[in-house]
Write a protein that holds these residues in place. Structure first.
Motif, PDB file in Angstrom:
ATOM      1  N   GLY A   1       1.223  -0.790   0.278  1.00 19.63           N
ATOM      2  CA  GLY A   1      -0.576  -0.319   0.214  1.00 19.63           C
ATOM      3  C   GLY A   1       0.663   1.438  -0.071  1.00 19.63           C
ATOM      4  N   LYS A   2       1.963   1.359   0.666  1.00 17.93           N
ATOM      5  CA  LYS A   2       3.360   2.824   0.556  1.00 17.93           C
ATOM      6  C   LYS A   2       3.808   2.739  -0.819  1.00 17.93           C
ATOM      7  CE  LYS A   2       4.337   2.879   5.547  1.00 17.93           C
ATOM      8  NZ  LYS A   2       4.808   2.375   6.464  1.00 17.93           N
ATOM      9  N   ALA A   3       4.084   1.146  -1.116  1.00 21.25           N
ATOM     10  CA  ALA A   3       3.981   1.382  -2.393  1.00 21.25           C
ATOM     11  C   ALA A   3       3.654   2.355  -3.233  1.00 21.25           C
ATOM     12  CB  ALA A   3       5.168   0.028  -2.947  1.00 21.25           C
ATOM     13  N   THR A   4       2.635   1.355  -3.762  1.00 21.25           N
ATOM     14  CA  THR A   4       1.714   2.109  -4.731  1.00 21.25           C
ATOM     15  C   THR A   4       1.123   3.154  -4.222  1.00 21.25           C
ATOM     16  OG1 THR A   4      -0.252   0.473  -3.561  1.00 21.25           O
ATOM     17  CG2 THR A   4       1.959  -0.383  -5.578  1.00 21.25           C
ATOM     18  N   GLY A   5       0.870   3.908  -3.114  1.00 24.36           N
ATOM     19  CA  GLY A   5      -0.126   4.589  -2.503  1.00 24.36           C
ATOM     20  C   GLY A   5      -1.516   4.356  -2.660  1.00 24.36           C
ATOM     21  N   ASP A   6      -1.672   3.405  -2.448  1.00 23.37           N
ATOM     22  CA  ASP A   6      -2.969   2.868  -2.167  1.00 23.37           C
ATOM     23  C   ASP A   6      -3.486   3.207  -0.463  1.00 23.37           C
ATOM     24  OD1 ASP A   6      -5.400   1.455  -1.978  1.00 23.37           O
ATOM     25  OD2 ASP A   6      -4.913  -0.174  -3.457  1.00 23.37           O
ATOM     26  N   ARG A   7      -3.643   4.025  -0.138  1.00 20.67           N
ATOM     27  CA  ARG A   7      -3.659   4.139   1.312  1.00 20.67           C
ATOM     28  C   ARG A   7      -5.259   2.850   1.906  1.00 20.67           C
ATOM     29  NH1 ARG A   7      -1.538   7.205   4.579  1.00 20.67           N
ATOM     30  NH2 ARG A   7      -3.131   7.313   5.329  1.00 20.67           N
ATOM     31  N   PRO A   8      -6.282   2.002   0.935  1.00 17.65           N
ATOM     32  CA  PRO A   8      -7.155   1.645   2.038  1.00 17.65           C
ATOM     33  C   PRO A   8      -6.073   0.460   1.791  1.00 17.65           C
ATOM     34  CG  PRO A   8      -8.014   3.181  -0.065  1.00 17.65           C
ATOM     35  CD  PRO A   8      -6.533   3.478   0.020  1.00 17.65           C
ATOM     36  N   LEU A   9      -5.235   0.028   1.603  1.00 14.50           N
ATOM     37  CA  LEU A   9      -4.597  -1.215   1.665  1.00 14.50           C
ATOM     38  C   LEU A   9      -3.489  -1.156   3.081  1.00 14.50           C
ATOM     39  CD1 LEU A   9      -3.881  -3.826   0.201  1.00 14.50           C
ATOM     40  CD2 LEU A   9      -2.368  -3.197  -1.350  1.00 14.50           C
ATOM     41  N   GLU A  10      -2.877   0.491   2.991  1.00 13.77           N
ATOM     42  CA  GLU A  10      -2.205   0.279   3.724  1.00 13.77           C
ATOM     43  C   GLU A  10      -2.961  -0.625   4.920  1.00 13.77           C
ATOM     44  OE1 GLU A  10       1.193   3.900   5.195  1.00 13.77           O
ATOM     45  OE2 GLU A  10       0.269   3.864   3.317  1.00 13.77           O
ATOM     46  N   THR A  11      -3.686   0.497   4.404  1.00 13.89           N
ATOM     47  CA  THR A  11      -4.783   0.745   6.299  1.00 13.89           C
ATOM     48  C   THR A  11      -5.223  -1.237   6.948  1.00 13.89           C
ATOM     49  OG1 THR A  11      -5.145   3.050   5.822  1.00 13.89           O
ATOM     50  CG2 THR A  11      -7.242   1.732   7.435  1.00 13.89           C
ATOM     51  N   LYS A  12      -5.655  -1.560   5.666  1.00 14.87           N
ATOM     52  CA  LYS A  12      -6.060  -2.726   5.411  1.00 14.87           C
ATOM     53  C   LYS A  12      -4.767  -3.977   6.248  1.00 14.87           C
ATOM     54  CE  LYS A  12      -7.884  -6.564   3.747  1.00 14.87           C
ATOM     55  NZ  LYS A  12      -8.182  -7.563   2.352  1.00 14.87           N
ATOM     56  N   GLY A  13      -3.434  -3.292   5.766  1.00 16.48           N
ATOM     57  CA  GLY A  13      -2.154  -3.575   6.385  1.00 16.48           C
ATOM     58  C   GLY A  13      -2.602  -3.810   7.953  1.00 16.48           C
ATOM     59  N   LYS A  14      -2.286  -2.252   8.008  1.00 16.38           N
ATOM     60  CA  LYS A  14      -2.448  -2.444   9.516  1.00 16.38           C
ATOM     61  C   LYS A  14      -3.209  -2.835  10.701  1.00 16.38           C
ATOM     62  CE  LYS A  14       0.348   2.433   8.945  1.00 16.38           C
ATOM     63  NZ  LYS A  14       0.245   3.637   8.956  1.00 16.38           N
TER      64      LYS A  14
END
Length: 73
Positions: free
Chosen positions: A39-52
């Motif tokens: 998510g961080k690498a692609t700028g995909d905030r929802p994916l980053e948040t889901k990972g967290k």
């Protein structure tokens, strides 16, 4: 099977299941870290948040496992 043998078998099952649960939690945390990084690498905030969120869920499960372990001994 005597009572003592049944008790030993039951404890063995608990210990094996605990190890499986811990491994599952660690795998879930690793998956969450991978999602967060993607998510961080692609700028995909929802994916980053889901990972967290997956990592936090895994941490809570691991804390529960530690509590179960502490009460066993």
């Amino acid at each position: 099977m005597s009572g003592r043998n049944r008790l030993a078998a039951a404890w063995k099952a608990v210990i094996v299941m605990g190890g499986k649960d811990k491994a599952r939690n660690m795998a879930e945390k690793a998956k969450g870290k991978a999602q967060e990084a993607a998510g961080k690498a692609t700028g995909d905030r929802p994916l980053e948040t889901k990972g967290k969120g997956m990592q936090a869920k895994s941490d809570l499960k691991q804390a529960g496992e530690k509590i179960k372990d502490a009460t066993k001994h």
